[in-house]
Design a protein around this motif. Sequence first.
Motif, short mmCIF file in Angstrom:
data_model
loop_
_atom_site.label_atom_id
_atom_site.label_comp_id
_atom_site.label_asym_id
_atom_site.label_seq_id
_atom_site.Cartn_x
_atom_site.Cartn_y
_atom_site.Cartn_z
N GLY A 310 7.41 32.89 23.14
CA GLY A 310 6.54 31.73 23.01
C GLY A 310 7.24 30.44 23.36
O GLY A 310 8.40 30.46 23.77
N PRO A 311 6.56 29.33 23.21
CA PRO A 311 5.17 29.21 22.75
C PRO A 311 4.17 29.43 23.87
O PRO A 311 4.55 29.46 25.06
N ALA A 312 2.90 29.54 23.51
CA ALA A 312 1.85 29.65 24.52
C ALA A 312 1.82 28.38 25.37
O ALA A 312 1.98 27.27 24.85
N LEU A 313 1.62 28.54 26.66
CA LEU A 313 1.68 27.40 27.58
C LEU A 313 0.30 26.87 27.96
O LEU A 313 0.18 25.73 28.43
N GLU A 314 -0.73 27.68 27.77
CA GLU A 314 -2.06 27.28 28.20
C GLU A 314 -2.54 25.96 27.59
O GLU A 314 -3.31 25.24 28.25
N PRO A 315 -2.14 25.59 26.36
CA PRO A 315 -2.58 24.29 25.83
C PRO A 315 -2.20 23.09 26.70
O PRO A 315 -2.82 22.03 26.60
N LEU A 316 -1.19 23.25 27.57
CA LEU A 316 -0.84 22.16 28.48
C LEU A 316 -1.96 21.83 29.45
O LEU A 316 -2.00 20.73 30.02
N LEU A 317 -2.90 22.77 29.63
CA LEU A 317 -4.00 22.55 30.57
C LEU A 317 -5.24 22.02 29.89
O LEU A 317 -6.26 21.76 30.55
N GLU A 318 -5.19 21.88 28.57
CA GLU A 318 -6.34 21.33 27.86
C GLU A 318 -6.50 19.85 28.19
O GLU A 318 -5.57 19.18 28.60
N GLY A 319 -7.70 19.34 28.02
CA GLY A 319 -7.98 17.95 28.36
C GLY A 319 -7.10 16.98 27.58
O GLY A 319 -6.61 17.28 26.49
N HIS A 320 -6.88 15.83 28.16
CA HIS A 320 -6.10 14.78 27.52
C HIS A 320 -6.96 13.51 27.43
O HIS A 320 -8.05 13.44 28.01
N ASP A 321 -6.46 12.54 26.70
CA ASP A 321 -7.23 11.31 26.49
C ASP A 321 -6.63 10.09 27.17
O ASP A 321 -6.98 8.96 26.85
N ARG A 322 -5.72 10.30 28.12
CA ARG A 322 -4.98 9.18 28.68
C ARG A 322 -5.82 8.29 29.60
O ARG A 322 -5.42 7.15 29.88
N ASP A 323 -6.95 8.79 30.03
CA ASP A 323 -7.79 7.96 30.90
C ASP A 323 -8.53 6.89 30.13
O ASP A 323 -9.32 6.12 30.70
N ARG A 324 -8.25 6.76 28.82
CA ARG A 324 -8.82 5.65 28.06
C ARG A 324 -8.12 4.34 28.38
O ARG A 324 -8.60 3.27 28.02
N PHE A 325 -6.97 4.44 29.06
CA PHE A 325 -6.20 3.25 29.41
C PHE A 325 -6.47 2.83 30.86
O PHE A 325 -6.89 3.64 31.69
#
Length: 358
Positions: A310-325
């Motif tokens: 581990g750890p599982a790597l797929e969470p790196l592909l989950e959406g992020h919130d950085r486009d709020r800036f």
Amino acid sequence: MTAEDPTPTTPAEEHSTRGAYVAIGESFDRDMNYIDDRITRDGRDGWPVEAGRYRLVAARACPWANRTLISRRLLGLETALSVGMPGPTHDKRSWTFDLDEGGVDPVLGYERLQQAYFARFPDYPRGITVPAVVDVSSRAVVTNDFQQITLDFATEWTAHHREGAPDLYPEAQREEIDALNRWMLHHVNNGVYKTGFAGSQEVYEKEYRALWAALDELEERLGRSRYLMGPSITEADVRLFPTLIRFDPVYHGHFKANRQTLASMPNLWNYTKDLFTTPGFGDTVDFAQIKRHYYYVHEDINPTQVVPLGPALEPLLEGHDRDRFDTDTWGPQGTAPGAPLAAEVVDPAHTPLHVTGR
């Protein structure tokens, strides 16, 4: 020199398993005495910028080398500057080209990076480190000054930048970038190593607290802008990302930097996910090589050499919130880099990027 050649050992072996680290009592500090020759437009050190003349040697496993691979991709220097990639592990003598056919770099003809160092300095006394830039014709190392190499990519190699290359070191921000980079080097990039290589409980606790204080400060800073310096990617992001992307897979457990995972820190984690899915960043990362390097080479920390699954790597592909800036990722005239060269694509089994075909 063959793999069986009984080349005499050198002082470099004394600290090669920890890169350029030297013991200072119960603490560890980075030996910052690098070959400081520079490759410049005017060739003032005897090394003029020339397309095809040099070869960058950069192991994907190493965070200091990873930043040169990112910079080279973002600026589009692939055709002007070839790359040799050693395998993820090394012995007491040197990084080796065991990923290449026959275990020999196809351009330099070397089995070990050590040979390029010895071609210029027969009695080279320090660690054989990556990244290193080698002069192809002489097959001799030019520089291994990892801090200066990427700055020169951004400022001295401009004639060979791709159309739309971002300005990673904008003149108006250089003083602030330099100050931030110095702070990150001491407290974060090196901070994880100071924590992991601490030789006593007292030193470990001191370095652990200093590291987390710095990460907390970065967490706060990244709550104000998309990237470290504002709306656009700069050299500072290139330097921080390789440490962050290794944090949960390696530094959290292997280096005992385990107050919490990076994934539990909203701004740092979303920033890491954002950059991982940005062309030029995540496509240079090979998690299998990273874990193999740290867990296998550092026998004093991990004597079994067992590499965790581990750890599982797929969470790196989950959406992020950085486009709020506010965002201008590549700068006013910049564009994203194209796909990596076919020969430089990371093994799909070693990264989650293949899950979505990015």
